[in-house]
Design a protein around this motif. Structure first.
Motif, PDB file in Angstrom:
ATOM      1  N   ASN A  17      46.385  24.143  37.758  1.00  0.00           N
ATOM      2  CA  ASN A  17      46.381  24.702  36.407  1.00  0.00           C
ATOM      3  C   ASN A  17      46.109  26.197  36.457  1.00  0.00           C
ATOM      4  O   ASN A  17      45.093  26.646  36.975  1.00  0.00           O
ATOM      5  CB  ASN A  17      45.321  24.001  35.547  1.00  0.00           C
ATOM      6  CG  ASN A  17      45.255  24.566  34.143  1.00  0.00           C
ATOM      7  OD1 ASN A  17      46.168  25.248  33.681  1.00  0.00           O
ATOM      8  ND2 ASN A  17      44.163  24.282  33.452  1.00  0.00           N
ATOM      9  N   GLU A  18      47.014  26.990  35.917  1.00  0.00           N
ATOM     10  CA  GLU A  18      46.876  28.440  35.921  1.00  0.00           C
ATOM     11  C   GLU A  18      45.630  28.892  35.173  1.00  0.00           C
ATOM     12  O   GLU A  18      45.091  29.951  35.435  1.00  0.00           O
ATOM     13  CB  GLU A  18      48.123  29.081  35.273  1.00  0.00           C
ATOM     14  CG  GLU A  18      48.106  30.591  35.222  1.00  0.00           C
ATOM     15  CD  GLU A  18      48.075  31.232  36.601  1.00  0.00           C
ATOM     16  OE1 GLU A  18      47.474  32.316  36.723  1.00  0.00           O
ATOM     17  OE2 GLU A  18      48.636  30.650  37.538  1.00  0.00           O
ATOM     18  N   GLY A  19      45.136  28.049  34.254  1.00  0.00           N
ATOM     19  CA  GLY A  19      43.993  28.440  33.444  1.00  0.00           C
ATOM     20  C   GLY A  19      42.640  28.096  34.019  1.00  0.00           C
ATOM     21  O   GLY A  19      41.625  28.270  33.336  1.00  0.00           O
ATOM     22  N   ASP A  20      42.581  27.651  35.269  1.00  0.00           N
ATOM     23  CA  ASP A  20      41.298  27.232  35.839  1.00  0.00           C
ATOM     24  C   ASP A  20      40.245  28.332  35.800  1.00  0.00           C
ATOM     25  O   ASP A  20      39.056  28.062  35.644  1.00  0.00           O
ATOM     26  CB  ASP A  20      41.479  26.775  37.286  1.00  0.00           C
ATOM     27  CG  ASP A  20      41.979  25.338  37.380  1.00  0.00           C
ATOM     28  OD1 ASP A  20      42.103  24.702  36.321  1.00  0.00           O
ATOM     29  OD2 ASP A  20      42.242  24.868  38.494  1.00  0.00           O
ATOM     30  N   TRP A  21      40.658  29.593  35.980  1.00  0.00           N
ATOM     31  CA  TRP A  21      39.680  30.678  35.998  1.00  0.00           C
ATOM     32  C   TRP A  21      38.960  30.819  34.656  1.00  0.00           C
ATOM     33  O   TRP A  21      37.878  31.410  34.598  1.00  0.00           O
ATOM     34  CB  TRP A  21      40.351  32.008  36.368  1.00  0.00           C
ATOM     35  CG  TRP A  21      41.405  32.482  35.392  1.00  0.00           C
ATOM     36  CD1 TRP A  21      42.736  32.219  35.453  1.00  0.00           C
ATOM     37  CD2 TRP A  21      41.211  33.288  34.232  1.00  0.00           C
ATOM     38  NE1 TRP A  21      43.401  32.811  34.408  1.00  0.00           N
ATOM     39  CE2 TRP A  21      42.477  33.481  33.644  1.00  0.00           C
ATOM     40  CE3 TRP A  21      40.103  33.868  33.627  1.00  0.00           C
ATOM     41  CZ2 TRP A  21      42.659  34.231  32.480  1.00  0.00           C
ATOM     42  CZ3 TRP A  21      40.276  34.612  32.461  1.00  0.00           C
ATOM     43  CH2 TRP A  21      41.537  34.796  31.909  1.00  0.00           C
ATOM     44  N   SER A  22      39.513  30.249  33.576  1.00  0.00           N
ATOM     45  CA  SER A  22      38.864  30.339  32.266  1.00  0.00           C
ATOM     46  C   SER A  22      37.876  29.197  32.028  1.00  0.00           C
ATOM     47  O   SER A  22      37.387  29.026  30.906  1.00  0.00           O
ATOM     48  CB  SER A  22      39.906  30.396  31.145  1.00  0.00           C
ATOM     49  OG  SER A  22      40.695  29.227  31.123  1.00  0.00           O
ATOM     50  N   ILE A  23      37.565  28.409  33.032  1.00  0.00           N
ATOM     51  CA  ILE A  23      36.472  27.438  33.097  1.00  0.00           C
ATOM     52  C   ILE A  23      36.665  26.229  32.182  1.00  0.00           C
ATOM     53  O   ILE A  23      36.654  25.081  32.636  1.00  0.00           O
ATOM     54  CB  ILE A  23      35.098  28.089  32.789  1.00  0.00           C
ATOM     55  CG1 ILE A  23      34.864  29.294  33.705  1.00  0.00           C
ATOM     56  CG2 ILE A  23      33.971  27.055  32.913  1.00  0.00           C
ATOM     57  CD1 ILE A  23      34.707  28.966  35.149  1.00  0.00           C
ATOM     58  N   LEU A  24      36.813  26.451  30.877  1.00  0.00           N
ATOM     59  CA  LEU A  24      36.825  25.324  29.941  1.00  0.00           C
ATOM     60  C   LEU A  24      37.941  24.319  30.228  1.00  0.00           C
ATOM     61  O   LEU A  24      37.678  23.104  30.228  1.00  0.00           O
ATOM     62  CB  LEU A  24      36.909  25.839  28.497  1.00  0.00           C
ATOM     63  CG  LEU A  24      35.709  26.675  28.022  1.00  0.00           C
ATOM     64  CD1 LEU A  24      35.940  27.184  26.604  1.00  0.00           C
ATOM     65  CD2 LEU A  24      34.419  25.865  28.102  1.00  0.00           C
ATOM     66  N   PRO A  25      39.182  24.744  30.485  1.00  0.00           N
ATOM     67  CA  PRO A  25      40.217  23.748  30.812  1.00  0.00           C
ATOM     68  C   PRO A  25      39.933  22.984  32.098  1.00  0.00           C
ATOM     69  O   PRO A  25      40.497  21.907  32.319  1.00  0.00           O
ATOM     70  CB  PRO A  25      41.490  24.602  30.958  1.00  0.00           C
ATOM     71  CG  PRO A  25      41.209  25.854  30.212  1.00  0.00           C
ATOM     72  CD  PRO A  25      39.745  26.096  30.396  1.00  0.00           C
ATOM     73  N   LYS A 118      39.192  17.350  26.284  1.00  0.00           N
ATOM     74  CA  LYS A 118      40.329  16.420  26.315  1.00  0.00           C
ATOM     75  C   LYS A 118      40.721  15.941  24.924  1.00  0.00           C
ATOM     76  O   LYS A 118      41.902  15.726  24.642  1.00  0.00           O
ATOM     77  CB  LYS A 118      39.983  15.218  27.209  1.00  0.00           C
ATOM     78  CG  LYS A 118      39.950  15.555  28.693  1.00  0.00           C
ATOM     79  CD  LYS A 118      39.793  14.332  29.563  1.00  0.00           C
ATOM     80  CE  LYS A 118      38.394  13.736  29.452  1.00  0.00           C
ATOM     81  NZ  LYS A 118      38.183  12.625  30.421  1.00  0.00           N
ATOM     82  N   GLU A 119      39.738  15.795  24.043  1.00  0.00           N
ATOM     83  CA  GLU A 119      40.001  15.218  22.720  1.00  0.00           C
ATOM     84  C   GLU A 119      40.381  16.257  21.671  1.00  0.00           C
ATOM     85  O   GLU A 119      41.115  15.958  20.734  1.00  0.00           O
ATOM     86  CB  GLU A 119      38.763  14.443  22.249  1.00  0.00           C
ATOM     87  CG  GLU A 119      38.449  13.224  23.098  1.00  0.00           C
ATOM     88  CD  GLU A 119      37.084  12.637  22.790  1.00  0.00           C
ATOM     89  OE1 GLU A 119      36.418  13.157  21.867  1.00  0.00           O
ATOM     90  OE2 GLU A 119      36.690  11.666  23.469  1.00  0.00           O
ATOM     91  N   GLU A 120      39.859  17.482  21.817  1.00  0.00           N
ATOM     92  CA  GLU A 120      40.105  18.517  20.819  1.00  0.00           C
ATOM     93  C   GLU A 120      40.688  19.752  21.490  1.00  0.00           C
ATOM     94  O   GLU A 120      40.080  20.286  22.410  1.00  0.00           O
ATOM     95  CB  GLU A 120      38.798  18.913  20.116  1.00  0.00           C
ATOM     96  CG  GLU A 120      38.072  17.765  19.451  1.00  0.00           C
ATOM     97  CD  GLU A 120      36.710  18.214  18.920  1.00  0.00           C
ATOM     98  OE1 GLU A 120      36.508  19.447  18.774  1.00  0.00           O
ATOM     99  OE2 GLU A 120      35.868  17.348  18.664  1.00  0.00           O
ATOM    100  N   GLN A 301      45.913  25.050  27.271  1.00  0.00           N
ATOM    101  CA  GLN A 301      46.867  23.958  27.158  1.00  0.00           C
ATOM    102  C   GLN A 301      47.015  23.155  28.441  1.00  0.00           C
ATOM    103  O   GLN A 301      47.495  22.041  28.424  1.00  0.00           O
ATOM    104  CB  GLN A 301      48.235  24.510  26.739  1.00  0.00           C
ATOM    105  CG  GLN A 301      48.188  25.345  25.460  1.00  0.00           C
ATOM    106  CD  GLN A 301      47.582  24.575  24.310  1.00  0.00           C
ATOM    107  OE1 GLN A 301      47.973  23.435  24.052  1.00  0.00           O
ATOM    108  NE2 GLN A 301      46.640  25.187  23.606  1.00  0.00           N
ATOM    109  N   GLY A 302      46.646  23.773  29.567  1.00  0.00           N
ATOM    110  CA  GLY A 302      46.573  23.024  30.827  1.00  0.00           C
ATOM    111  C   GLY A 302      47.893  22.696  31.469  1.00  0.00           C
ATOM    112  O   GLY A 302      47.981  21.823  32.303  1.00  0.00           O
ATOM    113  N   VAL A 303      48.970  23.377  31.093  1.00  0.00           N
ATOM    114  CA  VAL A 303      50.265  23.120  31.708  1.00  0.00           C
ATOM    115  C   VAL A 303      50.525  24.206  32.733  1.00  0.00           C
ATOM    116  O   VAL A 303      50.553  25.383  32.407  1.00  0.00           O
ATOM    117  CB  VAL A 303      51.396  23.117  30.659  1.00  0.00           C
ATOM    118  CG1 VAL A 303      52.730  22.832  31.318  1.00  0.00           C
ATOM    119  CG2 VAL A 303      51.097  22.085  29.579  1.00  0.00           C
TER     120      VAL A 303
END
Length: 421
Positions: A17-25, A118-120, A301-303
């Protein structure tokens, strides 16, 4: 204390996931991977030193079966644009962690937050100041947890005599991985426009211009007294994509010297070029790199690697490209959809599509020193600030950026995690 050594992982290795550095995803992955066998997840920066025995003693003071959000607290002195003027009536009331000191989440909190992610869907598409946004998410408008201050999480240099109580300290030397990049290997492009020729350009000439061997000013008007170069792109009030891509094209032409690095700055950027050249020693000049203060769009978005989900560098103050990255960008057909398109985001999409790394450094700043916590700047050797609004820019440069530490002895930058067992 040790039943087995702690697991040490780099965020970028945990998933695609490209967004891993932003922690929350990444929280669902952390919950799944470590939730059953761990009590805490501790986040460190590359400059953080850890006394592991002391850290375990500190964590043992907190009930691991409860939710905890631990760190060294920072707060805003005044409401600031980088935090969207949050808590304008009393900015100091909200505390968020200094990532360099390390910060920790108990596994019960990780599990709850992972389920929430995951839910919101995360509410904001943009990731700007990660430490503040993570704290806001955990606080959840007062329904969640505030940050708990831990005095043993420190940002003093590791060789300081005042750190005996500290579980974490910082590497005391600024980044230097070898000999600083030479002046002749950096080409500087300054974006300006006619209305700022007399207001902003003189500040550059009084401060950092003399440190640049190769520098050109690009404008919507040719002014031989500066001089400026008219790229044939009209000035725009918002994005400057047309001008930025004209600069990239000129950089690859025979009109400018052949250099390894291209630095693009706005005309109200204050920057230390010697510090920048020292930092650039940490990067391989043979591979494509984009360097600056990293933002993100759509990372929640985790894609992986979607054209609509990408990191980008806030280009209105500092963006550094390796020559090879510029070549790949322009050969790929990447272009602006309009002259006033947001150049930073267009470049972010193109770099993402080409799998060219967008590399973050916390030493670049999108705003003025006044817009950052004093405790944060106290342990940094900043490379740049941005904006002349309501400050005396020459005085700011002289206070924060004038000294040249790149010629001083350095033990070098150790990018690995240091621990004392």
């Amino acid at each position: 204390f040790f039943q087995r050594p702690p697991v040490v992982s780099c965020l970028h290795t945990l998933s695609d996931n490209e967004g891993d550095w932003s922690i929350l995803p990444l929280l669902p992955e952390l919950s799944h991977s470590f939730g059953k066998n761990s009590s805490w997840i501790v986040f460190l920066e590359e400059e953080t030193n850890v006394k592991m025995t002391k850290l375990l003693q500190v964590l043992a003071k907190f009930d691991k079966n409860k939710e905890w959000f631990l760190g060294k607290p920072l707060h805003d002195q005044e409401s600031t644009i980088i935090h969207h003027y949050a808590f304008a009536e009393n900015p100091s009331i909200f505390k968020y962690p200094d990532f360099a000191a390390a910060w920790a989440l108990s596994i019960p909190l990780v599990i709850r937050l992972a389920n929430k992610v995951k839910e919101e869907p995360l509410k904001s598409d943009f990731t700007i100041d990660l430490k503040h946004e993570v704290a806001l998410y955990i606080w959840d408008n007062g329904e969640g947890l505030p940050l708990t201050a831990v005095p043993e999480l420190c940002t003093e240099p590791g060789d300081s005599p005042q750190t005996e109580h500290c579980a974490t300290t910082l590497i005391s030397e600024p980044p230097l991985c070898g000999e600083p990049v030479k002046k002749e290997d950096v080409f500087v492009a300054v974006k300006t426009c006619r209305k700022f020729h007399r207001e902003r350009v003189p500040v550059i000439k009084k401060t950092w211009e003399k440190e640049a061997l190769f520098l050109e000013y690009y404008s919507d008007h040719g002014d031989p007294s500066i001089p400026t170069i008219n790229l044939g792109v009209p000035n725009t009030e918002r994005g400057h994509c047309g001008k930025t891509f004209a600069i990239l094209q000129r950089f690859l032409s025979s009109s400018v010297p052949n250099t390894q690095w291209l630095l693009i700055v706005d005309d109200d950027t204050l920057i230390s070029l010697p510090r920048l050249r020292a930092l650039l020693s940490c990067y391989d000049p043979s591979g494509p790199v984009g360097l600056g203060e990293r933002y993100g769009y759509g990372l929640s978005q985790g894609v992986s690697m979607s054209i609509y989900i990408y990191p980008y560098i806030y280009i209105h103050f500092t963006y550094i490209f390796l020559y090879t990255a510029v070549v790949q960008l322009l050969n790929s057909g990447c272009k602006c959809y309009s002259n006033d398109a947001p150049d930073d985001m267009v470049l972010g999409m193109c770099l993402n599509a080409l799998r060219i790394p967008v590399t973050h450094s916390p030493l670049f700043h999108q705003a003025r020193p006044e817009d950052y916590p004093r405790d944060l700047l106290a342990h940094q050797v900043p490379i740049s600030f941005h904006k002349h609004w309501n400050i005396e820019p020459v005085a700011v440069f002289n206070k924060w950026l004038k000294d040249d530490w790149s010629s001083k002895p350095s033990a070098g930058l150790n990018k690995s995690l240091k621990t004392e067992l």
